[in-house]
Write a protein that holds these residues in place. Sequence first.
Motif, PDB file in Angstrom:
ATOM      1  N   MET A 198      26.217  37.746  55.678  1.00 51.17           N
ATOM      2  CA  MET A 198      27.336  37.311  55.083  1.00 51.17           C
ATOM      3  C   MET A 198      27.650  36.228  54.656  1.00 51.17           C
ATOM      4  N   VAL A 199      28.035  36.111  53.616  1.00 53.61           N
ATOM      5  CA  VAL A 199      28.366  35.599  52.398  1.00 53.61           C
ATOM      6  C   VAL A 199      29.550  34.934  52.420  1.00 53.61           C
ATOM      7  N   GLN A 200      29.532  33.338  52.513  1.00 51.58           N
ATOM      8  CA  GLN A 200      31.254  32.451  52.445  1.00 51.58           C
ATOM      9  C   GLN A 200      31.224  32.886  50.941  1.00 51.58           C
ATOM     10  N   VAL A 201      32.937  33.127  50.453  1.00 53.79           N
ATOM     11  CA  VAL A 201      33.514  33.442  49.344  1.00 53.79           C
ATOM     12  C   VAL A 201      34.500  32.255  49.346  1.00 53.79           C
ATOM     13  N   ARG A 202      34.938  32.205  47.591  1.00 56.75           N
ATOM     14  CA  ARG A 202      36.530  31.251  48.121  1.00 56.75           C
ATOM     15  C   ARG A 202      37.220  32.410  46.594  1.00 56.75           C
ATOM     16  N   ILE A 203      38.602  32.497  46.760  1.00 53.83           N
ATOM     17  CA  ILE A 203      39.147  33.098  45.349  1.00 53.83           C
ATOM     18  C   ILE A 203      38.941  32.476  44.268  1.00 53.83           C
ATOM     19  N   ALA A 204      38.149  33.204  43.247  1.00 51.26           N
ATOM     20  CA  ALA A 204      37.872  32.957  42.406  1.00 51.26           C
ATOM     21  C   ALA A 204      39.037  32.642  41.336  1.00 51.26           C
ATOM     22  N   GLY A 205      39.918  33.734  41.749  1.00 46.09           N
ATOM     23  CA  GLY A 205      40.812  34.111  40.427  1.00 46.09           C
ATOM     24  C   GLY A 205      41.764  35.592  41.253  1.00 46.09           C
ATOM     25  N   VAL A 206      43.083  35.596  40.300  1.00 46.42           N
ATOM     26  CA  VAL A 206      43.346  36.583  40.580  1.00 46.42           C
ATOM     27  C   VAL A 206      43.499  37.659  39.006  1.00 46.42           C
ATOM     28  N   ALA A 207      43.281  38.709  39.110  1.00 50.60           N
ATOM     29  CA  ALA A 207      43.387  39.267  37.048  1.00 50.60           C
ATOM     30  C   ALA A 207      43.619  40.660  37.085  1.00 50.60           C
ATOM     31  N   ARG A 208      43.047  41.295  35.435  1.00 47.58           N
ATOM     32  CA  ARG A 208      43.766  42.312  36.054  1.00 47.58           C
ATOM     33  C   ARG A 208      42.808  43.275  34.889  1.00 47.58           C
ATOM     34  N   ASP A 209      42.543  44.022  34.862  1.00 46.90           N
ATOM     35  CA  ASP A 209      41.590  44.523  33.878  1.00 46.90           C
ATOM     36  C   ASP A 209      42.407  45.727  32.835  1.00 46.90           C
ATOM     37  N   ALA A 210      41.374  45.583  31.620  1.00 51.51           N
ATOM     38  CA  ALA A 210      41.505  46.326  31.032  1.00 51.51           C
ATOM     39  C   ALA A 210      42.727  47.179  30.610  1.00 51.51           C
ATOM     40  N   ALA A 211      42.522  48.289  31.578  1.00 50.07           N
ATOM     41  CA  ALA A 211      43.350  49.055  32.550  1.00 50.07           C
ATOM     42  C   ALA A 211      44.790  48.911  32.470  1.00 50.07           C
ATOM     43  N   GLY A 212      45.142  46.928  32.922  1.00 49.52           N
ATOM     44  CA  GLY A 212      46.217  46.779  33.504  1.00 49.52           C
ATOM     45  C   GLY A 212      45.939  47.033  34.676  1.00 49.52           C
ATOM     46  N   GLN A 213      45.256  46.833  35.387  1.00 52.32           N
ATOM     47  CA  GLN A 213      45.204  47.091  37.035  1.00 52.32           C
ATOM     48  C   GLN A 213      44.721  45.496  37.878  1.00 52.32           C
ATOM     49  N   HIS A 214      45.357  45.215  39.140  1.00 52.97           N
ATOM     50  CA  HIS A 214      45.285  43.754  39.198  1.00 52.97           C
ATOM     51  C   HIS A 214      43.815  43.977  40.030  1.00 52.97           C
ATOM     52  N   LEU A 215      43.423  42.969  40.082  1.00 50.70           N
ATOM     53  CA  LEU A 215      41.518  42.911  40.870  1.00 50.70           C
ATOM     54  C   LEU A 215      41.440  41.224  41.212  1.00 50.70           C
ATOM     55  N   ILE A 216      40.720  40.968  42.518  1.00 58.32           N
ATOM     56  CA  ILE A 216      40.557  39.457  42.794  1.00 58.32           C
ATOM     57  C   ILE A 216      39.523  39.534  42.222  1.00 58.32           C
ATOM     58  N   LEU A 217      38.741  38.283  42.609  1.00 56.09           N
ATOM     59  CA  LEU A 217      37.284  37.969  41.930  1.00 56.09           C
ATOM     60  C   LEU A 217      37.318  37.046  42.985  1.00 56.09           C
ATOM     61  N   LEU A 218      35.440  37.121  44.340  1.00 58.86           N
ATOM     62  CA  LEU A 218      35.837  36.315  45.674  1.00 58.86           C
ATOM     63  C   LEU A 218      33.806  35.904  44.430  1.00 58.86           C
ATOM     64  N   LYS A 219      34.281  35.034  44.900  1.00 59.57           N
ATOM     65  CA  LYS A 219      32.732  34.053  44.172  1.00 59.57           C
ATOM     66  C   LYS A 219      32.441  33.316  45.473  1.00 59.57           C
ATOM     67  N   PRO A 220      31.577  33.455  46.380  1.00 58.46           N
ATOM     68  CA  PRO A 220      30.782  32.587  46.868  1.00 58.46           C
ATOM     69  C   PRO A 220      30.183  31.404  46.687  1.00 58.46           C
ATOM     70  N   ILE A 221      30.344  30.482  47.696  1.00 61.80           N
ATOM     71  CA  ILE A 221      30.314  29.292  47.579  1.00 61.80           C
ATOM     72  C   ILE A 221      29.855  28.548  47.918  1.00 61.80           C
ATOM     73  N   ALA A 222      28.475  29.517  47.883  1.00 60.51           N
ATOM     74  CA  ALA A 222      27.356  28.081  47.890  1.00 60.51           C
ATOM     75  C   ALA A 222      26.782  28.237  46.552  1.00 60.51           C
ATOM     76  N   SER A 223      26.205  27.451  46.434  1.00 57.69           N
ATOM     77  CA  SER A 223      25.879  26.526  44.551  1.00 57.69           C
ATOM     78  C   SER A 223      24.690  27.250  44.398  1.00 57.69           C
ATOM     79  N   GLY A 224      24.889  27.697  42.740  1.00 55.81           N
ATOM     80  CA  GLY A 224      23.836  28.738  42.245  1.00 55.81           C
ATOM     81  C   GLY A 224      23.987  30.007  42.164  1.00 55.81           C
ATOM     82  N   SER A 225      25.288  30.717  42.810  1.00 58.90           N
ATOM     83  CA  SER A 225      25.023  31.742  42.923  1.00 58.90           C
ATOM     84  C   SER A 225      26.351  32.173  41.632  1.00 58.90           C
ATOM     85  N   GLU A 226      25.187  32.963  41.403  1.00 55.94           N
ATOM     86  CA  GLU A 226      25.647  34.047  39.985  1.00 55.94           C
ATOM     87  C   GLU A 226      26.625  34.966  40.000  1.00 55.94           C
ATOM     88  N   THR A 227      27.341  35.343  41.266  1.00 59.53           N
ATOM     89  CA  THR A 227      27.419  36.427  41.702  1.00 59.53           C
ATOM     90  C   THR A 227      28.725  35.966  41.971  1.00 59.53           C
TER      91      THR A 227
END
Length: 163
Positions: A1-30
């Motif tokens: 398991m990887v702990q994440v934070r909410i990096a943002g809420v956005a819309r894709d090109a089709a206008g669909q909502h998505l949430i972006l979860l980003k790993p808290i660990a430094s150096g993560s590029e995902t």
Amino acid sequence: MVQVRIAGVARDAAGQHLILLKPIASGSETVLPIWIGGQEASSILIAVEGAHAARPLSHDLMKTLLEATGATVERVEVTKIEDNTFYAEITLRTPQGRLAIDARPSDAVALASRVDAPIWVADEVLEAAGVPDELTGEVPDEEAKVAEFRQFLDEAEPEDFAG
């Protein structure tokens, strides 16, 4: 398991909502994008921004019900992905002991954002559905952008703007 934070809420090109979860660990590029409904997106944004709706939203009601029964959210986990559908669990600590409840990730994250519960993602989910962070276009914080612009103005000469 990887702990994440909410990096943002956005819309894709089709206008669909998505949430972006980003790993808290430094150096993560995902970052993990999870497509969600519009109401859930609004609910998460309200909680993340510390705003309040005029009337309680469903996730506010969930929080109030938990408080009224003496339960707390211990953690939220995005546990798996099957056929492009994400699954999550909310782990509660109740007077009777721990209880894991199946939930949609959008509802689990919306509740976690209201009660400051940690959010975790299974390694397999992050590997299967994570995308490189540079593709998300994560926006730098406003203060940094203003400082950079001020520095540019301080160093600019009139000749820099000559056509």
